[in-house]
Structures are given as structure tokens and as C-alpha cells.
Design a protein around this motif. Structure first.
Motif, PDB file in Angstrom:
ATOM      1  N   VAL A  41       0.823  -1.167   0.028  1.00 22.43           N
ATOM      2  CA  VAL A  41      -0.129   0.153  -0.020  1.00 22.43           C
ATOM      3  C   VAL A  41       0.828   1.288  -0.014  1.00 22.43           C
ATOM      4  O   VAL A  41       0.577   2.292  -0.744  1.00 22.43           O
ATOM      5  N   LEU A  42       1.914   1.271   0.740  1.00 28.12           N
ATOM      6  CA  LEU A  42       2.823   2.457   0.791  1.00 28.12           C
ATOM      7  C   LEU A  42       3.562   2.678  -0.360  1.00 28.12           C
ATOM      8  O   LEU A  42       3.777   3.949  -0.780  1.00 28.12           O
ATOM      9  N   ASP A  43       4.095   1.782  -1.318  1.00 28.47           N
ATOM     10  CA  ASP A  43       5.132   2.013  -2.209  1.00 28.47           C
ATOM     11  C   ASP A  43       4.241   2.625  -3.414  1.00 28.47           C
ATOM     12  O   ASP A  43       4.925   3.583  -3.883  1.00 28.47           O
ATOM     13  N   PRO A  44       3.152   2.413  -3.889  1.00 30.03           N
ATOM     14  CA  PRO A  44       2.498   3.186  -4.792  1.00 30.03           C
ATOM     15  C   PRO A  44       2.428   4.686  -4.328  1.00 30.03           C
ATOM     16  O   PRO A  44       2.156   5.780  -5.251  1.00 30.03           O
ATOM     17  N   VAL A  45       1.923   4.731  -3.162  1.00 27.97           N
ATOM     18  CA  VAL A  45       1.808   6.177  -2.503  1.00 27.97           C
ATOM     19  C   VAL A  45       2.711   6.856  -2.387  1.00 27.97           C
ATOM     20  O   VAL A  45       3.022   8.141  -2.868  1.00 27.97           O
ATOM     21  N   ARG A  46       3.988   6.209  -2.163  1.00 25.11           N
ATOM     22  CA  ARG A  46       5.340   6.853  -2.253  1.00 25.11           C
ATOM     23  C   ARG A  46       5.879   7.254  -3.317  1.00 25.11           C
ATOM     24  O   ARG A  46       6.478   8.137  -3.483  1.00 25.11           O
ATOM     25  N   ARG A  47       5.466   6.555  -4.361  1.00 22.52           N
ATOM     26  CA  ARG A  47       5.991   7.046  -5.797  1.00 22.52           C
ATOM     27  C   ARG A  47       5.343   8.203  -6.201  1.00 22.52           C
ATOM     28  O   ARG A  47       6.095   8.976  -7.036  1.00 22.52           O
ATOM     29  N   ARG A  48       4.252   8.566  -5.855  1.00 19.84           N
ATOM     30  CA  ARG A  48       3.390   9.759  -6.222  1.00 19.84           C
ATOM     31  C   ARG A  48       3.441  10.893  -5.403  1.00 19.84           C
ATOM     32  O   ARG A  48       3.120  12.097  -5.677  1.00 19.84           O
ATOM     33  N   LEU A  49       4.059  10.739  -4.074  1.00 19.43           N
ATOM     34  CA  LEU A  49       4.267  11.891  -3.091  1.00 19.43           C
ATOM     35  C   LEU A  49       5.693  12.230  -3.029  1.00 19.43           C
ATOM     36  O   LEU A  49       6.644  11.422  -3.299  1.00 19.43           O
ATOM     37  N   PRO A  50       6.004  13.781  -2.936  1.00 23.00           N
ATOM     38  CA  PRO A  50       7.240  14.090  -2.948  1.00 23.00           C
ATOM     39  C   PRO A  50       7.807  13.747  -1.358  1.00 23.00           C
ATOM     40  O   PRO A  50       7.091  13.709  -0.555  1.00 23.00           O
ATOM     41  N   VAL A  51       9.278  13.733  -1.472  1.00 23.77           N
ATOM     42  CA  VAL A  51       9.834  13.435  -0.169  1.00 23.77           C
ATOM     43  C   VAL A  51      10.267  14.895   0.250  1.00 23.77           C
ATOM     44  O   VAL A  51      10.858  15.639  -0.531  1.00 23.77           O
ATOM     45  N   PHE A  52       9.977  15.230   1.431  1.00 24.74           N
ATOM     46  CA  PHE A  52      10.423  16.625   1.985  1.00 24.74           C
ATOM     47  C   PHE A  52      11.731  16.536   2.384  1.00 24.74           C
ATOM     48  O   PHE A  52      12.615  15.557   2.556  1.00 24.74           O
ATOM     49  N   ALA A  53      12.071  17.855   2.708  1.00 26.95           N
ATOM     50  CA  ALA A  53      13.562  17.942   3.292  1.00 26.95           C
ATOM     51  C   ALA A  53      13.749  16.971   4.312  1.00 26.95           C
ATOM     52  O   ALA A  53      13.202  16.867   5.337  1.00 26.95           O
ATOM     53  N   GLY A  54      14.896  16.204   4.504  1.00 26.16           N
ATOM     54  CA  GLY A  54      15.453  15.428   5.443  1.00 26.16           C
ATOM     55  C   GLY A  54      15.043  14.165   5.212  1.00 26.16           C
ATOM     56  O   GLY A  54      15.100  13.256   5.856  1.00 26.16           O
ATOM     57  N   GLY A  55      14.455  13.982   3.982  1.00 22.03           N
ATOM     58  CA  GLY A  55      14.028  12.497   3.744  1.00 22.03           C
ATOM     59  C   GLY A  55      12.659  11.954   4.273  1.00 22.03           C
ATOM     60  O   GLY A  55      12.449  10.958   4.629  1.00 22.03           O
ATOM     61  N   PHE A  56      11.779  13.092   4.695  1.00 25.66           N
ATOM     62  CA  PHE A  56      10.739  12.876   5.586  1.00 25.66           C
ATOM     63  C   PHE A  56       9.659  12.272   4.605  1.00 25.66           C
ATOM     64  O   PHE A  56       9.138  12.949   3.631  1.00 25.66           O
ATOM     65  N   ASP A  57       9.242  10.991   4.791  1.00 24.47           N
ATOM     66  CA  ASP A  57       8.305  10.243   4.156  1.00 24.47           C
ATOM     67  C   ASP A  57       6.980  10.625   4.309  1.00 24.47           C
ATOM     68  O   ASP A  57       6.437  10.134   5.578  1.00 24.47           O
ATOM     69  N   LEU A  58       5.964  10.972   3.362  1.00 26.05           N
ATOM     70  CA  LEU A  58       4.666  11.184   3.729  1.00 26.05           C
ATOM     71  C   LEU A  58       3.667  10.101   3.376  1.00 26.05           C
ATOM     72  O   LEU A  58       2.510  10.257   3.687  1.00 26.05           O
ATOM     73  N   SER A  59       4.123   9.241   2.979  1.00 29.24           N
ATOM     74  CA  SER A  59       3.269   7.943   2.529  1.00 29.24           C
ATOM     75  C   SER A  59       2.366   7.495   3.813  1.00 29.24           C
ATOM     76  O   SER A  59       1.326   7.202   3.567  1.00 29.24           O
ATOM     77  N   PRO A  60       3.008   7.281   4.820  1.00 27.80           N
ATOM     78  CA  PRO A  60       2.146   6.729   6.042  1.00 27.80           C
ATOM     79  C   PRO A  60       1.176   7.493   6.413  1.00 27.80           C
ATOM     80  O   PRO A  60       0.062   6.990   6.757  1.00 27.80           O
ATOM     81  N   ILE A  61       1.374   8.963   6.401  1.00 26.55           N
ATOM     82  CA  ILE A  61       0.364   9.664   6.638  1.00 26.55           C
ATOM     83  C   ILE A  61      -0.718   9.912   5.561  1.00 26.55           C
ATOM     84  O   ILE A  61      -1.961   9.877   6.026  1.00 26.55           O
ATOM     85  N   ALA A  62      -0.364   9.725   4.467  1.00 23.83           N
ATOM     86  CA  ALA A  62      -1.483   9.743   3.326  1.00 23.83           C
ATOM     87  C   ALA A  62      -2.324   8.324   3.425  1.00 23.83           C
ATOM     88  O   ALA A  62      -3.399   8.487   3.359  1.00 23.83           O
ATOM     89  N   VAL A  63      -1.715   7.345   3.610  1.00 21.19           N
ATOM     90  CA  VAL A  63      -2.336   5.960   4.006  1.00 21.19           C
ATOM     91  C   VAL A  63      -3.112   5.964   5.246  1.00 21.19           C
ATOM     92  O   VAL A  63      -4.517   5.633   5.010  1.00 21.19           O
ATOM     93  N   TRP A  64      -2.703   6.686   6.007  1.00 20.80           N
ATOM     94  CA  TRP A  64      -3.588   6.685   7.466  1.00 20.80           C
ATOM     95  C   TRP A  64      -4.883   7.634   7.421  1.00 20.80           C
ATOM     96  O   TRP A  64      -5.896   7.233   7.667  1.00 20.80           O
ATOM     97  N   LEU A  65      -4.817   8.838   6.484  1.00 19.14           N
ATOM     98  CA  LEU A  65      -5.657   9.656   6.124  1.00 19.14           C
ATOM     99  C   LEU A  65      -6.886   8.981   5.398  1.00 19.14           C
ATOM    100  O   LEU A  65      -8.209   8.898   5.651  1.00 19.14           O
ATOM    101  N   ALA A  66      -6.073   8.044   4.212  1.00 18.90           N
ATOM    102  CA  ALA A  66      -7.166   7.293   3.599  1.00 18.90           C
ATOM    103  C   ALA A  66      -7.859   6.099   4.339  1.00 18.90           C
ATOM    104  O   ALA A  66      -9.010   5.968   4.337  1.00 18.90           O
ATOM    105  N   VAL A  67      -7.462   5.448   5.233  1.00 21.23           N
ATOM    106  CA  VAL A  67      -7.950   4.716   6.173  1.00 21.23           C
ATOM    107  C   VAL A  67      -9.009   5.299   7.150  1.00 21.23           C
ATOM    108  O   VAL A  67     -10.101   4.773   7.039  1.00 21.23           O
TER     109      VAL A  67
END
Length: 99
Positions: free
Chosen positions: A54-80
Motif C-alpha cells: 500500500v505504501l509503495d504506490p503512494v510513496r512513488r506519487r508523493l514528494p519527499v520533504f527535506a531531510g527525507g521525510f516520507d509522507l506516504s504513511p500519513i497519506a495512507v492513514w488519512l485514507a484509512v
């Protein structure tokens, strides 16, 4: 119609529990990734296996913020959360209107 309404209630409950459990698996995955746990651990492998599809397709579409902060878990959490609030509630409401 009464049987179909009960079926919808059962589906809504199972979906609600499954989404609740997945949310906790996702939170555990985030905590494990922060701690840098050993990937050879069976629990860590399970967490990655359960969340990475679930996280990998979201990770490919979301940008990575400064410091390598991954937003995909937050996006998936909001979807759930959205699925819990919208889909499960809609199924309950539809079932109670059919009764």
C-alpha cells in the motif's frame, strides 16, 4: 430485505475491524522504521509485508520533504480514516434504512 440488511451490517463491522487493525499495523510500521529494528525479526518482516504494497504506490506519487521525510504513511492513514468514516458509516446507514 431483512437478511440483506444484516449482511450489510456484518460486512460493515468486519470492514471496520479490518481497517482499525490495519491502522495499528501502519502505526507499528512507522515506529519500527524510526527505531531501525532488525529486518530479520519476524514481526518487522510482517509489518513491512503488510504495509509495503500500500505504501509503495503512494510513496512513488508523493514528494519527499527535506531531510527525507516520507509522507506516504500519513497519506495512507488519512485514507484509512476516510474509509472508516465514509464507507463503513454509509454501509451501516444503508443497512438500517433497509430494516
Amino acid at each position: 430485505m431483512f437478511v440483506f440488511a444484516n449482511l450489510l451490517i456484518a460486512v460493515a463491522q468486519v470492514l471496520e475491524y479490518a481497517l482499525w487493525a490495519y491502522m495499528w499495523v501502519l502505526i507499528a510500521r512507522v515506529i519500527v522504521s524510526w527505531m531501525g529494528a532488525d529486518y530479520n525479526n519476524a514481526i518487522v518482516r510482517f509489518l513491512y509485508a503488510a504495509t509495503e504494497p500500500v505504501l509503495d504506490p503512494v510513496r512513488r506519487r508523493l514528494p519527499v520533504f527535506a531531510g527525507g521525510f516520507d509522507l506516504s504513511p500519513i497519506a495512507v492513514w488519512l485514507a484509512v480514516l476516510f474509509l472508516q468514516r465514509f464507507l463503513v458509516s454509509s454501509l451501516y446507514e444503508l443497512a438500517y434504512t433497509l430494516k
